[in-house]
Write a protein that holds these residues in place. Structure first.
Motif, PDB file in Angstrom:
ATOM      1  N   LEU A   1       0.811  -1.223   0.000  1.00 19.69           N
ATOM      2  CA  LEU A   1       0.000   0.000   0.000  1.00 19.69           C
ATOM      3  C   LEU A   1       0.837   1.261   0.000  1.00 19.69           C
ATOM      4  CD1 LEU A   1      -2.783   1.352   0.229  1.00 19.69           C
ATOM      5  CD2 LEU A   1      -2.624   1.081   2.712  1.00 19.69           C
TER       6      LEU A   1
ATOM      7  N   ILE B   1      -0.137   4.443  -2.411  1.00 21.37           N
ATOM      8  CA  ILE B   1      -1.262   5.057  -1.709  1.00 21.37           C
ATOM      9  C   ILE B   1      -1.696   6.379  -2.348  1.00 21.37           C
ATOM     10  CG2 ILE B   1       0.161   6.281   0.017  1.00 21.37           C
ATOM     11  CD1 ILE B   1      -2.057   5.516   2.065  1.00 21.37           C
TER      12      ILE B   1
ATOM     13  N   LEU C   1      -3.638   5.520  -5.498  1.00 18.71           N
ATOM     14  CA  LEU C   1      -4.962   5.016  -5.144  1.00 18.71           C
ATOM     15  C   LEU C   1      -5.874   6.154  -4.693  1.00 18.71           C
ATOM     16  CD1 LEU C   1      -7.002   2.803  -4.663  1.00 18.71           C
ATOM     17  CD2 LEU C   1      -5.830   2.242  -2.509  1.00 18.71           C
ATOM     18  N   ALA C   2      -5.324   7.092  -3.924  1.00 19.70           N
ATOM     19  CA  ALA C   2      -6.107   8.245  -3.484  1.00 19.70           C
ATOM     20  C   ALA C   2      -6.582   9.068  -4.673  1.00 19.70           C
ATOM     21  CB  ALA C   2      -5.287   9.115  -2.544  1.00 19.70           C
TER      22      ALA C   2
ATOM     23  N   ASN D   1      -9.519   6.767  -6.428  1.00 20.13           N
ATOM     24  CA  ASN D   1     -10.842   6.662  -5.772  1.00 20.13           C
ATOM     25  C   ASN D   1     -11.238   7.916  -4.986  1.00 20.13           C
ATOM     26  OD1 ASN D   1      -9.639   6.575  -3.211  1.00 20.13           O
ATOM     27  ND2 ASN D   1      -9.895   4.368  -2.964  1.00 20.13           N
TER      28      ASN D   1
ATOM     29  N   CYS E   1     -10.319   9.088  -2.309  1.00 20.00           N
ATOM     30  CA  CYS E   1     -10.429   8.848  -0.860  1.00 20.00           C
ATOM     31  C   CYS E   1     -11.887   8.644  -0.430  1.00 20.00           C
ATOM     32  CB  CYS E   1      -9.792   9.980  -0.051  1.00 20.00           C
ATOM     33  SG  CYS E   1      -8.025  10.207  -0.356  1.00 20.00           S
TER      34      CYS E   1
ATOM     35  N   GLU F   1     -11.819   3.584   2.022  1.00 20.30           N
ATOM     36  CA  GLU F   1     -10.518   3.397   2.679  1.00 20.30           C
ATOM     37  C   GLU F   1      -9.658   2.445   1.851  1.00 20.30           C
ATOM     38  OE1 GLU F   1      -9.389   0.547   4.164  1.00 20.30           O
ATOM     39  OE2 GLU F   1     -11.055  -0.510   5.107  1.00 20.30           O
ATOM     40  N   PHE F   2      -8.365   2.428   2.133  1.00 21.18           N
ATOM     41  CA  PHE F   2      -7.396   1.924   1.172  1.00 21.18           C
ATOM     42  C   PHE F   2      -7.063   0.433   1.266  1.00 21.18           C
ATOM     43  CE2 PHE F   2      -5.913   6.457   1.822  1.00 21.18           C
ATOM     44  CZ  PHE F   2      -6.560   6.933   0.695  1.00 21.18           C
ATOM     45  N   THR F   3      -7.591  -0.287   2.250  1.00 21.76           N
ATOM     46  CA  THR F   3      -7.199  -1.692   2.383  1.00 21.76           C
ATOM     47  C   THR F   3      -8.165  -2.651   1.703  1.00 21.76           C
ATOM     48  OG1 THR F   3      -8.326  -1.994   4.518  1.00 21.76           O
ATOM     49  CG2 THR F   3      -6.046  -1.222   4.578  1.00 21.76           C
TER      50      THR F   3
ATOM     51  N   ASN G   1     -14.476   1.681  -5.910  1.00 20.29           N
ATOM     52  CA  ASN G   1     -13.200   1.043  -6.238  1.00 20.29           C
ATOM     53  C   ASN G   1     -13.198   0.335  -7.584  1.00 20.29           C
ATOM     54  OD1 ASN G   1     -11.570   1.825  -4.015  1.00 20.29           O
ATOM     55  ND2 ASN G   1     -12.736   0.422  -2.722  1.00 20.29           N
TER      56      ASN G   1
ATOM     57  N   SER H   1      -7.905   2.532   9.782  1.00 20.74           N
ATOM     58  CA  SER H   1      -7.889   2.671   8.332  1.00 20.74           C
ATOM     59  C   SER H   1      -8.641   3.919   7.880  1.00 20.74           C
ATOM     60  CB  SER H   1      -8.503   1.424   7.690  1.00 20.74           C
ATOM     61  OG  SER H   1      -8.227   1.389   6.315  1.00 20.74           O
TER      62      SER H   1
ATOM     63  N   CYS I   1      -7.236   7.167   5.745  1.00 27.86           N
ATOM     64  CA  CYS I   1      -7.915   7.706   4.563  1.00 27.86           C
ATOM     65  C   CYS I   1      -8.141   9.214   4.710  1.00 27.86           C
ATOM     66  CB  CYS I   1      -9.240   6.981   4.363  1.00 27.86           C
ATOM     67  SG  CYS I   1     -10.148   7.475   2.891  1.00 27.86           S
TER      68      CYS I   1
END
Length: 432
Positions: free
Chosen positions: A139, A143, A146-147, A150, A152, A155-157, A268, A416, A420
């Motif tokens: 991650l 990260i 990914l932010a 999506n 934010c 959450e990222f997991t 996602n 988590s 985020c």
């Protein structure tokens, strides 16, 4: 709301003057980008047709096949496979289409090798296949990307596909994604549920215990009126009232689809879309109408999907991940005493690997948050001076200490969510 549940509800966003457009609506937007009017073009209903189960099964198979054919066209297909029923149902349809299909799956490093089940499905369907291991700490290398993908808004997991995004980009074709089939083709509420059960049921399913604790702390810190739990319940009640369905199971399913699917699952999908175009057979309007017109007894307990897959005995004999080590033909035996040998063996295996210093991994956050190196990355985000102007360190320390020294499984959601919020805040601090 976001902290308590993990997703925004309705049209809510981080901003007071921005909304998320509702699905199933036509929207009028003026030249300045302001939403003027939203008119629904689809309404959830429950009008089951008087068909036999065999007739409904035939209609379901024809519909899934028709939608899949139309969506993928002549393109090569990229199929994410799991050990469950939704993607296996897609595999059974795609197996008989002329499109070349490349399937892939992933498992957690140090966890159950679910990709082995997927590999068997791909082999039986004559698909090419890639199996991936989701590595520890991936991650922190992606990260920010990914932010950006999506926003934010999740959450990222959860989106573990982010770990293999570079590999996905090298594939060719369009994704065929099985999202939301498990909700459409199962009970919306437990058998015997009444109208009085709906709000408590949804509250329990939506809210994470440590998430609501954090939400209440923030509510108090920001001196908001009333109390958070009452506010949350009022939101659920209002949205339920807008769904004009009497059947409890159908109404809960419609509610979950209008909230979870729209604001959690769909968020996602953008990770897949960052690699290739996506298609979603279970999202098709015709599939929604089919669910609305099918008797609840046929939707319950995955009956239609199971009956479809049981037509192919070899596919049905492959392990069903949720019922392992049983398959789609003998899953009824996943109960004592029949499953005791597997449960005992599985527990011993986990204890032995744990004793050897290799904990059994069941959840993505365990790979991203546990261990010295992961802790450094997590702490650098949570205890950032700028972020702590918004969320005070006193609150963050309570959550983090609970995660490190209390119930990590229960507290992982709150930790988590703070991660985020921290990334979102850092990316938007100039605007704020």
């Amino acid at each position: 709301m976001f902290v308590a549940t993990g997703f925004f509800m309705g049209v809510d966003t981080y901003w007071k003057n921005r909304v998320c457009l509702l699905p199933g609506h036509a929207h009028e937007i003026d030249a300045k980008g302001y939403l003027m009017k939203s008119t629904p073009n689809f309404r959830w209903h429950h009008t089951p047709q008087e068909l036999s189960f065999e007739q409904s099964l035939e209609a379901y198979i024809d519909l899934l096949t028709t939608i899949t054919k139309e969506q993928v066209g002549d393109e090569p297909v990229i199929l994410p496979l799991s050990g469950g029923l939704d993607s296996r149902s897609q595999a059974l349809v795609l197996k008989d289409l002329p499109n070349p299909v490349h399937a892939f799956s992933y498992s957690f490093e140090g966890g159950y090798p679910e990709h082995k089940i997927s590999e068997q499905i791909a082999k039986e369907c004559h698909f090419t296949f890639d199996g991936f291991k989701i590595p520890k700490g991936y991650l922190w290398h992606c990260i920010e990307e990914l932010a950006s993908i999506n926003g934010c808004y999740s959450e990222f997991t959860h989106p573990r596909q982010m770990a293999v995004l570079p590999q996905l980009k090298k594939m060719k074709g369009v994704f065929s994604l099985g999202h939301w089939g498990d909700v459409f083709f199962d009970r919306g509420a437990p058998e015997g549920s009444t109208e009085a059960d709906m709000v408590p049921l949804l509250f329990k399913k939506m809210v994470k215990p440590k998430g609501i604790e954090l939400a209440e702390k923030l509510w108090q810190h920001w001196s908001l009126e009333g109390d958070f739990k009452s506010y949350l319940i009022s939101r659920i009640e209002k949205d339920l009232a807008d769904i004009k369905i009497d059947n409890v199971s159908a109404k809960v399913r419609a509610y979950k689809t209008s909230q979870w699917a729209h604001r959690w699952t769909t968020t996602n999908l953008k990770v897949f879309e960052a690699a290739h175009p996506i298609t979603l057979p279970y999202y098709d309007n015709r599939m929604c109408e089919f669910v609305c017109s099918t008797p609840e007894a046929y939707l319950a307990d995955r009956r239609l999907q199971l009956a479809h897959l049981q037509q192919d005995k070899k596919l049905a004999q492959i392990t069903w991940h949720a019922q392992r080590p049983f398959n789609l033909l003998n899953y009824q035996y996943n109960k004592a005493p029949y499953n005791l040998p597997y449960r005992i063996f599985n527990k011993l295996q986990r204890e032995v690997t744990g004793f050897l210093g290799k904990p059994y991994i069941q959840r993505n956050w365990e790979l991203q948050f546990l261990g010295t190196e992961n802790a450094k990355h997590l702490e650098s985000h949570l205890f950032d001076d700028e972020f702590n102007h918004w969320i005070p360190q006193t609150i963050i320390k309570e959550v983090y200490q609970d995660f490190k020294h209390g119930d990590a499984v229960a507290s992982s959601h709150a930790a988590s969510m703070l991660l985020c919020l921290s990334v979102w805040y850092q990316n938007n601090i100039t605007a704020l």
